[in-house]
Design an enzyme around this catalytic site. Structure first.
Site, short mmCIF file in Angstrom:
data_model
loop_
_atom_site.label_atom_id
_atom_site.label_comp_id
_atom_site.label_asym_id
_atom_site.label_seq_id
_atom_site.Cartn_x
_atom_site.Cartn_y
_atom_site.Cartn_z
N ASP A 148 13.89 -5.75 -2.68
CA ASP A 148 13.47 -7.10 -2.29
C ASP A 148 14.65 -8.05 -2.49
O ASP A 148 15.28 -8.04 -3.54
CB ASP A 148 12.27 -7.52 -3.17
CG ASP A 148 11.57 -8.76 -2.65
OD1 ASP A 148 12.24 -9.79 -2.44
OD2 ASP A 148 10.35 -8.70 -2.45
N VAL A 173 5.41 -11.88 4.68
CA VAL A 173 5.97 -11.01 5.72
C VAL A 173 4.82 -10.11 6.19
O VAL A 173 4.22 -9.38 5.39
CB VAL A 173 7.15 -10.17 5.21
CG1 VAL A 173 7.65 -9.23 6.29
CG2 VAL A 173 8.28 -11.07 4.71
N HIS A 205 3.31 -3.82 3.10
CA HIS A 205 4.27 -3.39 2.09
C HIS A 205 3.65 -3.51 0.71
O HIS A 205 2.74 -4.32 0.51
CB HIS A 205 5.57 -4.21 2.17
CG HIS A 205 5.36 -5.68 2.06
ND1 HIS A 205 4.94 -6.45 3.13
CD2 HIS A 205 5.44 -6.52 1.01
CE1 HIS A 205 4.83 -7.71 2.74
NE2 HIS A 205 5.11 -7.78 1.46
N HIS A 262 4.73 -4.06 -3.36
CA HIS A 262 5.77 -4.46 -4.31
C HIS A 262 5.72 -3.56 -5.54
O HIS A 262 4.64 -3.35 -6.11
CB HIS A 262 5.54 -5.90 -4.80
CG HIS A 262 5.58 -6.94 -3.72
ND1 HIS A 262 6.66 -7.75 -3.51
CD2 HIS A 262 4.66 -7.30 -2.79
CE1 HIS A 262 6.40 -8.59 -2.51
NE2 HIS A 262 5.20 -8.33 -2.05
P1 5GP Z 1 4.90 -10.81 0.74
O1 5GP Z 1 4.83 -12.22 0.33
O2 5GP Z 1 4.74 -10.70 2.21
O3 5GP Z 1 4.03 -9.87 -0.03
O4 5GP Z 1 6.35 -10.34 0.32
C1 5GP Z 1 7.45 -10.39 1.14
C2 5GP Z 1 8.62 -10.06 0.25
O5 5GP Z 1 9.72 -9.82 1.10
C3 5GP Z 1 9.03 -11.19 -0.70
O6 5GP Z 1 9.01 -10.69 -2.02
C4 5GP Z 1 10.43 -11.57 -0.25
O7 5GP Z 1 11.27 -11.84 -1.33
C5 5GP Z 1 10.88 -10.36 0.52
N1 5GP Z 1 11.76 -10.63 1.65
C6 5GP Z 1 11.71 -11.67 2.52
N2 5GP Z 1 12.68 -11.55 3.44
C7 5GP Z 1 13.35 -10.40 3.15
C8 5GP Z 1 14.46 -9.74 3.77
O8 5GP Z 1 15.03 -10.20 4.76
N3 5GP Z 1 14.85 -8.57 3.21
C9 5GP Z 1 14.24 -8.04 2.09
N4 5GP Z 1 14.73 -6.88 1.63
N5 5GP Z 1 13.21 -8.65 1.49
C10 5GP Z 1 12.76 -9.80 2.02
#
Ligand code: 5GP
Length: 143
Positions: free
Chosen positions: A36, A101, A105, A107
């Site tokens: 991340d 995103v 996925h 974490h």
């Molecule tokens: P969500 O909020 O959708 O569960 O988590 C999305 C995660 O993706 C967040 O923890 C954020 O830090 C991570 N993230 C956002 N953009 C990118 C990216 O371009 N590359 C990577 N590797 N992680 C990302």
């Protein structure tokens, strides 16, 4: 893009297609795991199925067995790689839950006694730190 519709232009779809870089720690036919970029703790890793779905609500349930098998593998590996005391597993579904995103996925976040999580989608980590941590996880995975 209408709510509830998978957008193939999302950032993880781009990572899966190799259109933007990531620090990968694991890949097989169905699953990829990478660092991340805004980690909530040292070694914060994302485990991502290649098959498109927004989140758990629209996913083909057939993916959960391979996905969570790799979540477990990565959890064991990050605990070993960083000598962590525990591992937090988190997964968000739709904006109301905190999802940012919209490609499914999970974490995987190493935890250390007395150390709180940093904010979700907070500060960008330096690429060299992500690369070093990815190397430690790959070593712990034996790959
Ligand atoms: P969500 O909020 O959708 O569960 O988590 C999305 C995660 O993706 C967040 O923890 C954020 O830090 C991570 N993230 C956002 N953009 C990118 C990216 O371009 N590359 C990577 N590797 N992680 C990302």
């Amino acid at each position: 893009m209408a709510e509830g519709v998978y957008d193939p232009g999302n950032i993880f779809a781009k990572i899966l297609r190799g259109e933007i870089p990531s620090h990968r720690v694991y890949e097989d036919d169905a699953i990829v795991a990478f660092m991340d970029v805004m980690p909530q703790g040292t070694g914060h890793t994302l485990v991502v199925p290649k098959a498109p779905s927004r989140n758990i609500l629209d996913a083909d349930p057939a993916i959960f067995k391979p996905l969570f098998a790799i979540v477990q593998k990565v959890a064991v590996a990050v605990k070993k790689a960083f000598d962590a005391d525990g591992v937090t597993i988190v997964q968000f579904n739709e904006p109301a839950s905190g999802q940012t995103v919209f490609h499914l996925h999970v974490h995987v976040i190493p935890r250390f006694d007395g150390v709180p999580l940093k904010p979700h989608s907070g500060q960008m980590e330096k690429p060299e730190v992500l690369a070093e941590n990815a190397g430690k996880i790959r070593a712990a995975l034996g790959s």
